[in-house]
Design an enzyme around this catalytic site. Sequence first.
Site, PDB file in Angstrom:
ATOM      1  N   GLU A   1       0.844  -1.200   0.000  1.00 45.20           N
ATOM      2  CA  GLU A   1       0.000   0.000   0.000  1.00 45.20           C
ATOM      3  C   GLU A   1       0.883   1.255   0.000  1.00 45.20           C
ATOM      4  O   GLU A   1       0.643   2.204  -0.745  1.00 45.20           O
ATOM      5  CB  GLU A   1      -0.903  -0.032   1.236  1.00 45.20           C
ATOM      6  CG  GLU A   1      -2.056   0.933   1.195  1.00 45.20           C
ATOM      7  CD  GLU A   1      -2.949   0.798   2.427  1.00 45.20           C
ATOM      8  OE1 GLU A   1      -2.657  -0.052   3.303  1.00 45.20           O
ATOM      9  OE2 GLU A   1      -3.920   1.562   2.522  1.00 45.20           O
TER      10      GLU A   1
ATOM     11  N   GLY B   1      -8.715   5.487   6.815  1.00 42.74           N
ATOM     12  CA  GLY B   1      -9.541   5.425   8.004  1.00 42.74           C
ATOM     13  C   GLY B   1      -8.924   4.511   9.057  1.00 42.74           C
ATOM     14  O   GLY B   1      -9.058   4.748  10.253  1.00 42.74           O
ATOM     15  N   ALA B   2      -8.241   3.436   8.614  1.00 42.20           N
ATOM     16  CA  ALA B   2      -7.725   2.464   9.575  1.00 42.20           C
ATOM     17  C   ALA B   2      -6.208   2.338   9.590  1.00 42.20           C
ATOM     18  O   ALA B   2      -5.660   1.772  10.527  1.00 42.20           O
ATOM     19  CB  ALA B   2      -8.359   1.097   9.312  1.00 42.20           C
ATOM     20  N   SER B   3      -5.529   2.827   8.552  1.00 44.08           N
ATOM     21  CA  SER B   3      -4.057   2.791   8.605  1.00 44.08           C
ATOM     22  C   SER B   3      -3.491   4.015   7.907  1.00 44.08           C
ATOM     23  O   SER B   3      -4.193   4.735   7.180  1.00 44.08           O
ATOM     24  CB  SER B   3      -3.508   1.509   7.969  1.00 44.08           C
ATOM     25  OG  SER B   3      -3.567   1.595   6.568  1.00 44.08           O
ATOM     26  N   THR B   4      -2.210   4.253   8.161  1.00 40.85           N
ATOM     27  CA  THR B   4      -1.534   5.373   7.500  1.00 40.85           C
ATOM     28  C   THR B   4      -0.176   4.883   7.015  1.00 40.85           C
ATOM     29  O   THR B   4       0.445   4.022   7.655  1.00 40.85           O
ATOM     30  CB  THR B   4      -1.422   6.588   8.458  1.00 40.85           C
ATOM     31  OG1 THR B   4      -0.927   7.709   7.725  1.00 40.85           O
ATOM     32  CG2 THR B   4      -0.498   6.335   9.639  1.00 40.85           C
ATOM     33  N   GLN B   5       0.277   5.394   5.870  1.00 38.97           N
ATOM     34  CA  GLN B   5       1.529   4.947   5.275  1.00 38.97           C
ATOM     35  C   GLN B   5       2.480   6.116   5.044  1.00 38.97           C
ATOM     36  O   GLN B   5       2.041   7.213   4.693  1.00 38.97           O
ATOM     37  CB  GLN B   5       1.303   4.285   3.909  1.00 38.97           C
ATOM     38  CG  GLN B   5       0.630   2.935   3.943  1.00 38.97           C
ATOM     39  CD  GLN B   5      -0.829   2.990   4.343  1.00 38.97           C
ATOM     40  OE1 GLN B   5      -1.248   2.384   5.327  1.00 38.97           O
ATOM     41  NE2 GLN B   5      -1.612   3.752   3.621  1.00 38.97           N
TER      42      GLN B   5
END
Length: 480
Positions: A159, A188-192
């Site tokens: 991702e 909404g649920a993860s950040t990269q």
Amino acid sequence: MEHRTGTMVVCLKHVGITDWVREVENVSLSISQYGIVLDAGSSHTAVYIYEWPAEKDNDTGRVQQTHSCKVQGAGISSYSVFPGQAGASLKSCMKEAESLIPLSRHLETPLYLGATAGMRLLRMENQSLSDQVLWSVEEVLQSSPFSYQGARIITGQEEGAFGWVTVNYLSDRLKQGSGTTGALDLGGASTQISFVANQDVAEESAENAVTFRLYGNDYFLYTHSFLCYGKDQALKLALAQQTQSGDSSVLDPCFHPGYSVDRSYFSVYSSPCVMAGKPLVSRDSFTHVGAGNASLCQEVVRRIFNFSSCSFSRCSFNRVYQPPLQGPFGAFSAFYFVMNFLNLTSGSLESSREKLERYCSRPWTQIKQQHPDVKEKYLAEYCFSGSYILSLLTDGYNFTSDTWTDITFIKKISGSDAGWTLGYMLNLTNMIPAEAPDTPPLPHAGYVTLLFFISLLLFFLLFLCFRFLWPHRNSQTQMI
Ligand SMILES: Nc1ccn([C@@H]2O[C@H](COP(=O)(O)OP(=O)(O)OP(=O)(O)O)[C@@H](O)[C@H]2O)c(=O)n1
Ligand SMILES: [Ca+2]
């Protein structure tokens, strides 16, 4: 002589005019190719259609997003109660894709679905339910007329890395081999976070290293995906911190003064992200009351990160290795939605903090009046989301006042959305070659012009031949 001249004319026709005709035919026949990627995110699913010229040399055609369709309702992971219905939710966007892509191209249009953090969390909670959701979407996609290539939960590493490929492909930085842009994606649920770093990333933390060879250049990428640090899960983490005492109401600095909503403990504590246990109280709900104070909110938010120890030379948070930042950076998805709404996409870090302070302190009734068209759930959360973004970028990733301006908040680049989907498709269709293609000495249009002038010159030479040889032959005949 006549015969030879005639052959030359035929020959000339062949080299010049026929090729020209073929060129024109090629241009009119140069139908597009298409690809479809479904981004099954935690909060919603989007269908992206990409298009590029169907030339032999794929590489010359820039792939562009020509359409996107937002699937009605929440993300596919929310169908865990009725997994069989997840597929049906995609039908109307898939019908739209069928009508937009020419019938003759359907069979050769690759179709992919990639699910992200929502499905990663569901798989952690219940693998069987996450499988059932995937089977349900698979059934619908398989029955579409396109060339279905699979539905899977992509890794956080993919991702992050494909978000980086997308941003750099769209801004044309890969072919040039010039500097690249880092990518910051907030879902909404993860950040990269992904950026080019030096090669010791692999030595220090192999799981954060990705290598690409694109157009003859090697890229050593640092990438990390923080599961549970997308903005919806971060809000749950912050609320869990504040409801540990089990009181009947919580005064939250991250929400506007005058905001007051009853929330169930279950809604906060049901996520696998929330490690802290639900407080042992008999009541099921609490009243969530806003206090509107951005600097206090940042203190609350800071507590959801763990800065206590780091076994590497340096870390961002939660014991995750992060090499020194190397900008510039493009920040997209919720980074953009939130900062754009708050008017914080430009200006210094200090001015952003001040603006956010003023925004959070404004009464909830006034905010609602001013933005009657904005979804109330989004509207209520912008103060929290803005504070979370500032804290994630500064406390978390270590951006400072000096490096703040290295970040550009973006939604689209040249008409295509910034996100992992385009990079994912380019990779799976092998559309970016590892080696630089042999660049022709002239661009395509250059060859057409050259042909035109050569043809003209040959015509002129023929004309001269006719003009000077014809009377000469006549005079020979007369002599005989
Ligand atoms: N105009 C908008 C659109 C979306 N959002 C919010 O932005 C967040 C992230 O949206 P998105 O990037 O679409 O996340 P997903 O891809 O669904 O999540 P993930 O990548 O974590 O799977 C969500 O909380 C959504 O509610 C928002 O605040 N304003
Ligand atoms: Ca996403």
